[in-house]
Design a protein around this motif. Structure first.
Motif, mmCIF file in Angstrom:
data_model
loop_
_atom_site.group_PDB
_atom_site.id
_atom_site.type_symbol
_atom_site.label_atom_id
_atom_site.label_comp_id
_atom_site.label_asym_id
_atom_site.label_seq_id
_atom_site.Cartn_x
_atom_site.Cartn_y
_atom_site.Cartn_z
ATOM 1 N N THR A 80 -35.506 -29.696 -75.007
ATOM 2 C CA THR A 80 -36.302 -29.170 -76.113
ATOM 3 C C THR A 80 -37.105 -27.961 -75.650
ATOM 4 N N ALA A 81 -37.725 -27.267 -76.645
ATOM 5 C CA ALA A 81 -38.536 -26.101 -76.301
ATOM 6 C C ALA A 81 -39.722 -26.498 -75.428
ATOM 7 N N ALA A 82 -40.299 -27.675 -75.659
ATOM 8 C CA ALA A 82 -41.436 -28.137 -74.862
ATOM 9 C C ALA A 82 -41.025 -28.350 -73.409
ATOM 10 N N GLU A 83 -39.856 -28.947 -73.207
ATOM 11 C CA GLU A 83 -39.367 -29.148 -71.843
ATOM 12 C C GLU A 83 -39.024 -27.823 -71.188
ATOM 13 N N ALA A 84 -38.492 -26.877 -71.972
ATOM 14 C CA ALA A 84 -38.204 -25.548 -71.427
ATOM 15 C C ALA A 84 -39.489 -24.866 -70.975
ATOM 16 N N GLU A 85 -40.571 -25.035 -71.734
ATOM 17 C CA GLU A 85 -41.869 -24.471 -71.320
ATOM 18 C C GLU A 85 -42.292 -25.042 -69.965
ATOM 19 N N ARG A 86 -42.134 -26.342 -69.791
ATOM 20 C CA ARG A 86 -42.526 -26.976 -68.532
ATOM 21 C C ARG A 86 -41.708 -26.443 -67.366
ATOM 22 N N ARG A 87 -40.383 -26.259 -67.586
ATOM 23 C CA ARG A 87 -39.517 -25.794 -66.513
ATOM 24 C C ARG A 87 -39.815 -24.338 -66.147
ATOM 25 N N VAL A 88 -40.068 -23.510 -67.150
ATOM 26 C CA VAL A 88 -40.399 -22.114 -66.872
ATOM 27 C C VAL A 88 -41.734 -22.027 -66.136
ATOM 28 N N PRO A 119 -12.495 -25.473 -92.674
ATOM 29 C CA PRO A 119 -13.327 -25.363 -91.465
ATOM 30 C C PRO A 119 -14.563 -26.239 -91.571
ATOM 31 N N LYS A 120 -15.029 -26.709 -90.425
ATOM 32 C CA LYS A 120 -16.206 -27.565 -90.390
ATOM 33 C C LYS A 120 -17.440 -26.761 -90.013
ATOM 34 N N GLY A 121 -18.600 -27.223 -90.479
ATOM 35 C CA GLY A 121 -19.863 -26.571 -90.169
ATOM 36 C C GLY A 121 -20.474 -27.105 -88.891
ATOM 37 N N ASP A 122 -21.550 -26.477 -88.468
ATOM 38 C CA ASP A 122 -22.232 -26.879 -87.236
ATOM 39 C C ASP A 122 -23.330 -27.910 -87.483
ATOM 40 N N VAL A 123 -24.105 -27.708 -88.552
ATOM 41 C CA VAL A 123 -25.269 -28.567 -88.789
ATOM 42 C C VAL A 123 -25.349 -28.931 -90.263
ATOM 43 N N TYR A 124 -26.145 -29.948 -90.564
ATOM 44 C CA TYR A 124 -26.431 -30.310 -91.946
ATOM 45 C C TYR A 124 -27.507 -29.379 -92.506
ATOM 46 N N ALA A 125 -27.607 -29.334 -93.820
ATOM 47 C CA ALA A 125 -28.510 -28.392 -94.482
ATOM 48 C C ALA A 125 -29.962 -28.623 -94.086
ATOM 49 N N ASP A 126 -30.329 -29.886 -93.811
ATOM 50 C CA ASP A 126 -31.715 -30.171 -93.463
ATOM 51 C C ASP A 126 -31.983 -30.039 -91.968
ATOM 52 N N GLU A 127 -31.029 -29.461 -91.215
ATOM 53 C CA GLU A 127 -31.207 -29.283 -89.782
ATOM 54 C C GLU A 127 -31.147 -27.816 -89.367
ATOM 55 N N THR A 128 -31.238 -26.911 -90.316
ATOM 56 C CA THR A 128 -31.119 -25.491 -89.995
ATOM 57 C C THR A 128 -32.394 -24.932 -89.386
ATOM 58 N N VAL A 129 -33.531 -25.570 -89.636
ATOM 59 C CA VAL A 129 -34.808 -25.116 -89.076
ATOM 60 C C VAL A 129 -35.109 -25.942 -87.828
ATOM 61 N N PRO A 130 -35.266 -25.305 -86.677
ATOM 62 C CA PRO A 130 -35.530 -26.063 -85.441
ATOM 63 C C PRO A 130 -36.816 -26.876 -85.541
ATOM 64 N N THR A 131 -36.793 -28.076 -84.977
ATOM 65 C CA THR A 131 -37.967 -28.934 -84.907
ATOM 66 C C THR A 131 -38.318 -29.158 -83.442
ATOM 67 N N ALA A 132 -39.333 -29.972 -83.214
ATOM 68 C CA ALA A 132 -39.742 -30.256 -81.835
ATOM 69 C C ALA A 132 -38.661 -30.997 -81.065
ATOM 70 N N ASP A 133 -37.750 -31.667 -81.782
ATOM 71 C CA ASP A 133 -36.703 -32.445 -81.125
ATOM 72 C C ASP A 133 -35.359 -31.713 -81.057
ATOM 73 N N THR A 134 -35.288 -30.483 -81.566
ATOM 74 C CA THR A 134 -34.026 -29.742 -81.569
ATOM 75 C C THR A 134 -33.657 -29.321 -80.151
ATOM 76 N N PRO A 135 -32.452 -29.683 -79.676
ATOM 77 C CA PRO A 135 -32.054 -29.299 -78.314
ATOM 78 C C PRO A 135 -31.628 -27.835 -78.239
ATOM 79 N N ILE A 136 -31.815 -27.246 -77.085
ATOM 80 C CA ILE A 136 -31.390 -25.867 -76.830
ATOM 81 C C ILE A 136 -29.915 -25.882 -76.461
#
Length: 266
Positions: free
Chosen positions: A113-121, A54-71
């Motif tokens: 991103t979370a920042a764009e979601a803030e703007r839309r809300v 089975p394949k994974g979803d993300v790499y080990a260094d991508e498990t913590v969301p950053t400012a550029d992580t998409p929702i």
């Protein structure tokens, strides 16, 4: 007494040599764990079907969301809307269509991103309240981390979380290779179909000796890495087991050699 002592010394020497010979035979019988004792004829031409790993979803260094992580679908958003001295808190699950419920509002946040979601809300809430201030925290769904597998002459064999652009050198460093590892002939088994994997060879000794990284293989998800042990390492391991036996056999004979040195009259 002197002839008897000579006979004793000769017999002791033969006994000691016998023990040593047995020890050397044991060393010669050691083999590298990467070498199979089965002949080529024992390999099945058509092995049973094996499902791909089975394949994974993300790499080990991508498990913590950053400012550029998409929702994405399945993520959870913790939303705080402040107005004046008060505030309202909402927790919403992102649905398959990319929307999230914030009270009676439906906001499209899929892929942003979370920042764009803030703007839309905030934009949607402005129609119902004056000067809302919005804060969005992204909680990613439970993710499966991509991984590789390392076995052989390493201190930490098993599964290793895979970072993006991971190489063989980084993998065996994470697994902590032993001093007796044969770095010139590291094997990599690769391929979704485990019945016919691609076999690669990495030579990391060139990297350490000449700074040549051309044989430092770039890894892919689910690669299976085997680090063989050099034959000297096999002999060392065997010697650790044989040495106590040799000591037990030779220790009683020491007086036979030392006594004449103190009793011989010159």
């Amino acid at each position: 007494m002197e002839p008897a002592m000579k006979r004793m010394t000769k017999g002791s020497f033969v006994a000691a040599m016998t023990v040593v010979t047995i020890g050397l035979a044991s060393v010669a019988g050691c083999r590298n764990p990467a070498q199979s004792t089965l002949p080529p004829s024992a390999i099945s031409a058509e092995p049973p079907a094996v499902p791909p790993l089975p394949k994974g979803d993300v790499y080990a260094d991508e498990t913590v969301p950053t400012a550029d992580t998409p929702i994405e679908t399945g993520d959870t958003l913790e939303i705080v809307i402040r107005r004046g001295a008060g505030e309202e808190k909402f927790t919403g699950l992102v649905r398959e269509n990319g929307t999230v419920s914030v009270g009676f509002m439906e906001i499209d946040v899929g892929g942003v991103t979370a920042a764009e979601a803030e703007r839309r809300v905030q934009e949607a809430a402005t129609a119902f309240m004056r000067q809302p201030r919005v804060q969005v925290a992204l909680k990613k769904k439970l993710l499966k981390v991509k991984r590789i597998f390392v076995f052989g002459d390493v201190k930490k064999p098993g599964m290793i979380p895979m970072a993006r652009n991971m190489t063989m050198l980084q993998a065996i460093a994470a697994a902590e290779y032993q001093e007796t590892a044969l770095l010139e002939e590291i094997r990599v088994l690769r391929g979704g179909d485990l019945r016919k994997p691609l076999i690669l060879t990495a030579d990391l000794a060139r990297a350490f000796t000449y700074g040549d990284l051309s044989r430092n293989v770039a890894l892919e998800e689910n690669d299976i890495i085997f680090v063989p042990r050099e034959h000297l390492g096999d002999a060392n391991e065997a010697a650790k087991k044989i040495l106590p036996v040799v000591q037990v056999g030779v220790m009683p004979l020491y007086p036979a050699y030392l006594l004449p040195a103190f009793t011989t009259v010159r």
